[in-house]
Design an enzyme around this catalytic site. Structure first.
Site, PDB file in Angstrom:
ATOM      1  N   PRO A   1       9.715  -3.954   2.754  1.00 61.75           N
ATOM      2  CA  PRO A   1      10.962  -3.369   3.254  1.00 61.75           C
ATOM      3  C   PRO A   1      12.072  -4.419   3.413  1.00 61.75           C
ATOM      4  O   PRO A   1      13.243  -4.105   3.507  1.00 61.75           O
ATOM      5  CB  PRO A   1      10.560  -2.788   4.619  1.00 61.75           C
TER       6      PRO A   1
ATOM      7  N   GLU B   1       0.474  -5.356   8.922  1.00 56.12           N
ATOM      8  CA  GLU B   1       1.884  -5.558   9.287  1.00 56.12           C
ATOM      9  C   GLU B   1       2.602  -6.405   8.247  1.00 56.12           C
ATOM     10  O   GLU B   1       3.771  -6.742   8.410  1.00 56.12           O
ATOM     11  CB  GLU B   1       1.968  -6.236  10.660  1.00 56.12           C
TER      12      GLU B   1
ATOM     13  N   ARG C   1       8.458   3.217 -18.486  1.00 47.97           N
ATOM     14  CA  ARG C   1       9.301   4.147 -19.238  1.00 47.97           C
ATOM     15  C   ARG C   1      10.257   3.395 -20.167  1.00 47.97           C
ATOM     16  O   ARG C   1      10.727   3.957 -21.150  1.00 47.97           O
ATOM     17  CB  ARG C   1      10.165   4.987 -18.294  1.00 47.97           C
TER      18      ARG C   1
ATOM     19  N   ASP D   1      18.312   9.259 -19.506  1.00 50.48           N
ATOM     20  CA  ASP D   1      18.046   9.312 -18.064  1.00 50.48           C
ATOM     21  C   ASP D   1      19.326   8.999 -17.309  1.00 50.48           C
ATOM     22  O   ASP D   1      20.025   8.052 -17.650  1.00 50.48           O
ATOM     23  CB  ASP D   1      16.986   8.281 -17.683  1.00 50.48           C
TER      24      ASP D   1
HETATM   25  C1  LIG Z   1       2.854  -2.336   6.039  1.00 51.33           C
HETATM   26  N1  LIG Z   1       4.204  -2.691   5.894  1.00 51.33           N
HETATM   27  C2  LIG Z   1       5.158  -2.074   6.727  1.00 51.33           C
HETATM   28  C3  LIG Z   1       4.598  -3.801   5.163  1.00 51.33           C
HETATM   29  C4  LIG Z   1       5.219  -4.876   5.797  1.00 51.33           C
HETATM   30  C5  LIG Z   1       5.621  -5.989   5.047  1.00 51.33           C
HETATM   31  C6  LIG Z   1       5.409  -6.000   3.680  1.00 51.33           C
HETATM   32  C7  LIG Z   1       4.792  -4.933   3.047  1.00 51.33           C
HETATM   33  C8  LIG Z   1       4.381  -3.829   3.781  1.00 51.33           C
HETATM   34  C9  LIG Z   1       3.723  -2.689   3.065  1.00 51.33           C
HETATM   35  N2  LIG Z   1       4.568  -1.502   3.201  1.00 51.33           N
HETATM   36  C10 LIG Z   1       5.702  -1.342   2.466  1.00 51.33           C
HETATM   37  C11 LIG Z   1       5.943  -2.084   1.323  1.00 51.33           C
HETATM   38  C12 LIG Z   1       7.133  -1.848   0.636  1.00 51.33           C
HETATM   39  C13 LIG Z   1       8.027  -0.892   1.107  1.00 51.33           C
HETATM   40  C14 LIG Z   1       9.312  -0.629   0.381  1.00 51.33           C
HETATM   41  N3  LIG Z   1      10.263   0.034   1.041  1.00 51.33           N
HETATM   42  O1  LIG Z   1       9.457  -1.043  -0.771  1.00 51.33           O
HETATM   43  C15 LIG Z   1       7.728  -0.196   2.253  1.00 51.33           C
HETATM   44  N4  LIG Z   1       6.577  -0.411   2.907  1.00 51.33           N
END
Ligand SMILES: CN(C)c1ccccc1CNc1ccc(C(N)=O)cn1
Length: 246
Positions: free
Chosen positions: A89, A116, A154, A169
């Site tokens: 994220p 986490e 793709r 697309d």
């Molecule tokens: C477990 N978590 C919260 C986590 C925390 C840090 C890294 C990876 C993760 C794995 N989760 C992810 C991975 C990608 C995305 C995205 N938006 O690309 C959303 N969540």
């Protein structure tokens, strides 16, 4: 293109190689997909891949060593040097241009985190780029990795026959897609735009372009902000807007 995925759930990631465009790309040898499980690189009896976070707090953090060994073996599996991408994220937001750039590379290693997240020293030592598929949290990086795999596949030459429409697309043109219709011609009293039934290709292309421009203007004006429309497109959009007013 070769993609290696470092993941605790290879069975989940390997689903992409079982169906659809991605399955066909793997079958045709256009996409070479391999998974590496950090749990196979543990040395303790319990095959531990996570541990408690320094500083306390809820949840667990993925340990460096099992990940590092898995990544090392993934790197060694092919002489072609990979770009190592961590799905998180905290990464840059993926868009079609970013996907096109990744799809043009000969090799990717995608790291799918769980718990986490992963120990920051692994990110410092091994990760080239961090990417996010959107501003939301998933239980693991596998689905994000599968999104990258699909979006890249793709774009690989030969992955789509003509029957698919990658080239038109929406996000390939930077616009949203036009509406699509197929049989029956009338459904619950709703017909198909006459222009699509007429077989006049130039008129059909004009209509589709107008719909793409109009829908983009209506739903995603941000996509038009940095775009200078040429005279023809501007005229089509004006026409679309006039027809809305009618
Ligand atoms: C477990 N978590 C919260 C986590 C925390 C840090 C890294 C990876 C993760 C794995 N989760 C992810 C991975 C990608 C995305 C995205 N938006 O690309 C959303 N969540």
């Amino acid at each position: 293109m070769r993609i290696d995925v470092v993941t605790l759930f290879p069975d989940l990631v390997n689903c992409v190689s079982g169906c659809g465009v991605t399955g066909r790309a793997v079958e045709r040898g256009i996409l070479d997909l391999h998974c590496w499980n950090p749990r196979d690189y543990t040395e303790d009896r319990h095959r531990t891949v996570d541990d408690r976070p320094y500083g306390g707090g809820p949840g667990m953090v993925m340990k460096v060593e099992p990940l590092r060994r898995a990544i090392h073996d993934a790197r060694q599996a092919d002489t072609v040097p990979p770009l190592v991408v961590y799905m998180s994220p905290q990464g840059r937001r993926l868009d079609q241009d970013a996907v096109q750039r990744l799809a043009d590379l000969p090799r990717l290693i995608l790291i799918a985190g769980r718990y986490e997240g992963i120990d920051e020293r692994l990110v410092e030592l091994e990760v080239d780029e961090e990417w996010s598929i959107g501003d939301y949290v998933l239980s693991g990086g596998e689905l994000a990795a599968m999104v990258v795999i699909d979006a890249c596949a793709r774009l690989l030459p030969g992955a789509l026959g003509d029957e698919d429409s990658a080239q038109q697309d929406s996000f390939m043109t930077g616009l949203l897609d036009c509406p699509h219709y197929t049989r029956p011609e009338v459904y619950e009293g709703r017909g198909v735009p006459q222009v699509l039934l007429g077989g006049h290709h130039a008129e059909i292309e004009r209509w589709r372009r107008k719909q793409a421009l109009g829908r983009t203007w209506q739903r995603r004006p941000d996509l038009l902000e940095h775009r200078v429309l040429d005279e023809a497109d501007q005229r089509l959009l004006d026409e679309y807007r006039r027809e809305l007013a009618d």
